[in-house]
Structures are given as structure tokens and as C-alpha cells.
Scaffold this motif. Structure first.
Motif, PDB file in Angstrom:
ATOM      1  N   LEU A  40      45.855  62.235  52.055  1.00 46.61           N
ATOM      2  CA  LEU A  40      45.821  63.640  51.447  1.00 46.61           C
ATOM      3  C   LEU A  40      45.743  64.956  52.330  1.00 46.61           C
ATOM      4  N   VAL A  41      45.291  64.604  53.551  1.00 47.92           N
ATOM      5  CA  VAL A  41      45.001  65.735  54.435  1.00 47.92           C
ATOM      6  C   VAL A  41      46.540  66.005  54.807  1.00 47.92           C
ATOM      7  N   LYS A  42      47.444  65.065  55.388  1.00 49.72           N
ATOM      8  CA  LYS A  42      48.805  65.243  55.551  1.00 49.72           C
ATOM      9  C   LYS A  42      49.567  65.891  54.588  1.00 49.72           C
TER      10      LYS A  42
ATOM     11  N   PRO B 177      45.989  74.741  56.744  1.00 52.25           N
ATOM     12  CA  PRO B 177      45.753  74.248  58.412  1.00 52.25           C
ATOM     13  C   PRO B 177      44.832  73.320  58.580  1.00 52.25           C
ATOM     14  N   PRO B 178      45.092  72.445  59.380  1.00 51.41           N
ATOM     15  CA  PRO B 178      43.993  71.419  59.541  1.00 51.41           C
ATOM     16  C   PRO B 178      42.875  71.916  59.917  1.00 51.41           C
TER      17      PRO B 178
ATOM     18  N   ILE C 106      40.324  65.611  66.655  1.00 49.02           N
ATOM     19  CA  ILE C 106      41.108  64.837  65.769  1.00 49.02           C
ATOM     20  C   ILE C 106      42.265  65.875  65.291  1.00 49.02           C
ATOM     21  N   TYR C 107      41.836  66.959  64.871  1.00 53.14           N
ATOM     22  CA  TYR C 107      42.892  68.192  64.325  1.00 53.14           C
ATOM     23  C   TYR C 107      43.550  68.739  65.152  1.00 53.14           C
ATOM     24  N   VAL C 108      43.104  68.997  66.430  1.00 49.82           N
ATOM     25  CA  VAL C 108      43.872  69.642  67.386  1.00 49.82           C
ATOM     26  C   VAL C 108      44.646  68.890  68.077  1.00 49.82           C
ATOM     27  N   GLY C 109      44.296  67.255  68.436  1.00 49.85           N
ATOM     28  CA  GLY C 109      45.093  66.358  69.017  1.00 49.85           C
ATOM     29  C   GLY C 109      46.294  66.099  67.807  1.00 49.85           C
ATOM     30  N   LEU C 110      46.214  66.069  66.513  1.00 49.49           N
ATOM     31  CA  LEU C 110      47.532  65.937  65.683  1.00 49.49           C
ATOM     32  C   LEU C 110      48.376  66.890  65.924  1.00 49.49           C
ATOM     33  N   GLN C 111      48.231  68.113  66.415  1.00 50.25           N
ATOM     34  CA  GLN C 111      49.353  69.066  66.756  1.00 50.25           C
ATOM     35  C   GLN C 111      50.113  68.825  67.856  1.00 50.25           C
TER      36      GLN C 111
END
Length: 302
Positions: free
Chosen positions: A29-31, A38-39, A89-94
Motif C-alpha cells: 500500500l505504501v509503495k 512522499p515516504p 526505513i524510509y530514507v533507506g528506501l531511496q
């Protein structure tokens, strides 16, 4: 006084599975919502909304949130660890792929199993339970190997190593949050107050992080994006985490943590259903491996 149980019963297993199903769905869902929201802003809105909902819940049930009970220091530490985990988590996904980040994030139970027995002797794992934990983790890694083999990291960022490091840090922070809760006075307070420490601190800090990252706060969203934020807030950041806090206060943390290995498997299942991702033989093998690992972890030592 809260009744402590050494083994997971039917209620605990049912609640854990329900949480894992939604947490797996929430990743997809987030994706799907990222093109509009933005995340880190998504995380900010989730925890701001959850803080308000939790406060209203406690007001309605007469649960004290602000009384002096000697838990402030431990609560702030748990809240900061919780917030830092989501930032990683959210910064790492970038910078890295979701597959790699998920694998590293779910090293959290290892930190719990390694560190918690230093403070809570009843949480010590026997050899067979260690093997079950290792089997469950290996099964999740095996299920995600297809994503890794496709070199998704190169599509995310040239600094993939930073994303991997942040993912490992997020797993450690998640584990440390559990250790702080189980080894401090926080274990004696209500699940509502325990959760309030974490969501309130995150609600205060994550918007600042979002602004510092330069994320757009444009709120002209579609109906889908708005519904996504509501689900993430009400079910994800409020109801499911409140259940998780309640479980942590009543059951062994090491055995609860082993169950979260189901979450990435459910994420892959929902990804196949919603995003059209292929279900591979490795996924089926992972389901068997995770189930076998959890059976071993929940075996009573001789």
C-alpha cells in the motif's frame, strides 16, 4: 498485575497473524501511494493521526497517559528508537531496493534474541529454538532472492550501500526498542501508554525530517491516496501497533519476534496479487521454512 505466559496460545497466534497480514499488505500500500505522497510524509501523517486516535481512545477508556509513574526516561528512549527506525526505513528506501531493505530489516529478532536474555533470564533460547529462528530468517531471505538477482539496487541509487546500512540500522533499532520495553519499567504500564510514547515522539519528529528532506506537502490527493493514509493510520499505526504492544506485555518477546518473519512473505503475496509480481517456487519454500522455524521457536525446552 499483568499475567505473563511462557508460550504463545491461540489468541496470541491469531492476533500475530492478523497483524502480519496487514503489515505485509501495508508495504504494498505504501509503495502504491508513493507517486502521490512522499515516504516520510506518509509516516508523519500516520503517526500524527495515530497519536490523536490513541489520545481519544485513552480518554474514552479512562487510561492515564500523563501521570508520573517513573517510565518517562525509558519511554522517551523507546520513542526515539522507534522514530529513528522509521527514518532509517524510509530514507533507506531511496537508496536501495525494497527486497534488500526487507531482508536487513528483519534481522531485528536476532538483536532481541541476543540482547534480551542479558536482562530477562526467562527469554533465553535453547539450541533448537535458535535453529528455528535461523531457519525462519533463511526462508525469508530465500523468498526474496529473485528480487536481489534482478539487480534492483542499481535502479534505486548509486549509494545502495547507504540504503543497506540504514536497513541494518532499522533492524537493530527495532530490536533495541523491544529490548528496552521488555527490560524496563515500560513492561508494567498499559499498552496504550507504551504506544503513546512511540507514536507521539514520532509524530513530533517525523514532520521535521520530512521538511528537512525537501518533501512536497501538496495535499491534492486522489481518493486512493487519501484512503491509503486512513488505512495506514487507523489500522497500521493505531490498532495493529496497540495489539503488538499488548502482546509484548504478556508473551515472550523472542517468540513474538520470530512470528514477524511472516510479514515479508505476505508482502510478496500481496505484491503478486496487486502489482502482478510473479510467485516463484522460492516463495512456496519460504512459507514452509517460516512455518517450520516458528514451530521450533515455540517448542518448550527439555
Amino acid at each position: 498485575m499483568t499475567e505473563r505466559r511462557l508460550q504463545l496460545d491461540f489468541l496470541a497466534i491469531a492476533l500475530l497473524l492478523a497483524c502480519c497480514v496487514f503489515w505485509g499488505f501495508q508495504q504494498v500500500l505504501v509503495k502504491a501511494t508513493l507517486p502521490e505522497v512522499p515516504p516520510v510524509l506518509q509516516a508523519s501523517l500516520r503517526f500524527m493521526g495515530a497519536t490523536v486516535l490513541l489520545w481519544l481512545w485513552c480518554r474514552a477508556r479512562g487510561v492515564a497517559l500523563f501521570g508520573s509513574d517513573g517510565t518517562l526516561k525509558a519511554g522517551v528512549i523507546a520513542g526515539l528508537l522507534f522514530c529513528a527506525e522509521f527514518i532509517c526505513i524510509y530514507v533507506g528506501l531511496q537508496h536501495t531496493s525494497a527486497s534488500r531493505l526487507t531482508i536487513f530489516l528483519y534481522t531485528a529478532p536476532f538483536w532481541v534474541a541476543l540482547l534480551l536474555p542479558l536482562f530477562v533470564k526467562t527469554e533465553r533460547l535453547a539450541l533448537m529454538q535458535w535453529l528455528g529462528l535461523l531457519l525462519a530468517f533463511a526462508a525469508v531471505a530465500f523468498a526474496l532472492q529473485d528480487g536481489l538477482s534482478q539487480k534492483n539496487v542499481s535502479d534505486a541509487s548509486d549509494m545502495w550501500w547507504l540504503g543497506d546500512a540504514l536497513a541494518l540500522a532499522a533492524g537493530a533499532l527495532w530490536g533495541l526498542t523491544t529490548v528496552v520495553i521488555r527490560s524496563s519499567s515500560l513492561i508494567k504500564i498499559s499498552p496504550e501508554k507504551l504506544l503513546f510514547y512511540q507514536v507521539a515522539i514520532s509524530a513530533a519528529l517525523l514532520p521535521v525530517v520530512s521538511l528537512q528532506l525537501g518533501e512536497s506537502w501538496d495535499v491534492h490527493w486522489s481518493a486512493f491516496a487519501a484512503t491509503s493514509i486512513v488505512l495506514q493510520t487507523v489500522v497500521g499505526a493505531f490498532a495493529s501497533y496497540l495489539v503488538w504492544m499488548w502482546l509484548l506485555g504478556r508473551y515472550p518477546a523472542t517468540k513474538l519476534s520470530a512470528f514477524v518473519f511472516f510479514t515479508p512473505v505476505f508482502a510478496l503475496l500481496f505484491g503478486a496479487w496487486w502489482l502482478g509480481e510473479t510467485i516463484t517456487p522460492s516463495l512456496v519454500a519460504a512459507l514452509v521454512g517460516v512455518a517450520a522455524g516458528i514451530v521450533l521457536v515455540n517448542r518448550k525446552p527439555s
